[in-house]
Design an enzyme around this catalytic site. Sequence first.
Site, PDB file in Angstrom:
ATOM      1  N   CYS A  93       0.814  -1.219   0.000  1.00  0.00           N
ATOM      2  CA  CYS A  93       0.000   0.000   0.000  1.00  0.00           C
ATOM      3  C   CYS A  93       0.850   1.274   0.000  1.00  0.00           C
ATOM      4  O   CYS A  93       1.452   1.576  -1.023  1.00  0.00           O
ATOM      5  CB  CYS A  93      -1.000  -0.050   1.148  1.00  0.00           C
ATOM      6  SG  CYS A  93      -2.425   1.001   0.838  1.00  0.00           S
ATOM      7  N   HIS A 189      -3.341  -5.959   2.749  1.00  0.00           N
ATOM      8  CA  HIS A 189      -2.933  -6.034   4.156  1.00  0.00           C
ATOM      9  C   HIS A 189      -3.427  -7.365   4.719  1.00  0.00           C
ATOM     10  O   HIS A 189      -4.168  -8.092   4.055  1.00  0.00           O
ATOM     11  CB  HIS A 189      -3.588  -4.908   4.971  1.00  0.00           C
ATOM     12  CG  HIS A 189      -3.243  -3.532   4.516  1.00  0.00           C
ATOM     13  ND1 HIS A 189      -1.994  -2.980   4.677  1.00  0.00           N
ATOM     14  CD2 HIS A 189      -3.990  -2.570   3.934  1.00  0.00           C
ATOM     15  CE1 HIS A 189      -1.999  -1.743   4.198  1.00  0.00           C
ATOM     16  NE2 HIS A 189      -3.194  -1.469   3.744  1.00  0.00           N
TER      17      HIS A 189
HETATM   18  N1  GLN Z   1      -2.214   6.775   2.314  1.00  0.00           N
HETATM   19  C1  GLN Z   1      -2.322   5.870   1.219  1.00  0.00           C
HETATM   20  C2  GLN Z   1      -3.704   5.838   0.562  1.00  0.00           C
HETATM   21  O1  GLN Z   1      -4.678   6.130   1.196  1.00  0.00           O
HETATM   22  C3  GLN Z   1      -1.909   4.470   1.652  1.00  0.00           C
HETATM   23  C4  GLN Z   1      -2.878   3.833   2.598  1.00  0.00           C
HETATM   24  C5  GLN Z   1      -2.362   2.525   3.117  1.00  0.00           C
HETATM   25  O2  GLN Z   1      -1.162   2.335   3.218  1.00  0.00           O
HETATM   26  N2  GLN Z   1      -3.246   1.626   3.489  1.00  0.00           N
HETATM   27  O3  GLN Z   1      -3.794   5.495  -0.581  1.00  0.00           O
END
Ligand code: GLN
Length: 249
Positions: A93, A189
């Site tokens: 992510c 995740h």
């Molecule tokens: N801040 C990033 C987004 O919202 C990554 C989010 C995350 O790592 N889950 O796309």
Amino acid sequence: MAERAVRIALVFPALLGTYGDGGNASVLAQRLRWRGHDAEVVDVAVDAPVPDQADLYVLGGGEDTAQTLAVSRLSDGTLARAAAAGKPVFAVCAGFQILGETFLDGRGDVHPGLGIIDCRTDRLDGPRAVGELLVSSPVGLLTGYENHGGRTVLGPAAAPLGRVGAGIGNGDGSVDGAMQGSVVATYLHGPALARNPALADHLLTAVVGELAPIDDREEEELRRERFAAIRKANRAPWRRQWRPSARSS
Ligand code: GLN
């Protein structure tokens, strides 16, 4: 002489630890230990350099501000050198987004990434992508959950990690993640490597060679439970696009 411990660098868990992705480093280490290898997880502090001597690098998800700070501390080229040397880098992510060419924060400002993956991240058109994510990859079906506002478009040098069966993935529900050389990135995740031991072993094989099979019955049980949950949630584009039980397409 005793074999040297495999070193797994967990990059900035204080910034890129919001979604529990630090568990990926623990899974990698434990799967090595179960097979008799020594393994060590090195938590890299925000004010410390990423070690050149690690065998494998792990980056997790984080909030927009945290990932912008993280990228500013990664400009010394260590991760690019590791990738160029064929060391596995696994990024989730925000970790995925900062390895790309550019990413956009929540305010709409464009930030340069590290340029290790040929991709660019802007924002999803629709609402934030939140929920179970199912991906068909070269190492089998991958399960996890996603939680992001970013949309990532791959360039020609990067291949997707896999096709999306349920959820949004990189942005339009067609593909998730990226594979480029020894770098593997995803929106999954979970931690992803706890839910998907085949992906963990894929990364480890690049470091220690062929791996002995281990008892993954508990992991398999977790996977069955998660697949059933995804079916039940019937998350788009699950219905219209693809089912894990289908033999083809
Ligand atoms: N801040 C990033 C987004 O919202 C990554 C989010 C995350 O790592 N889950 O796309």
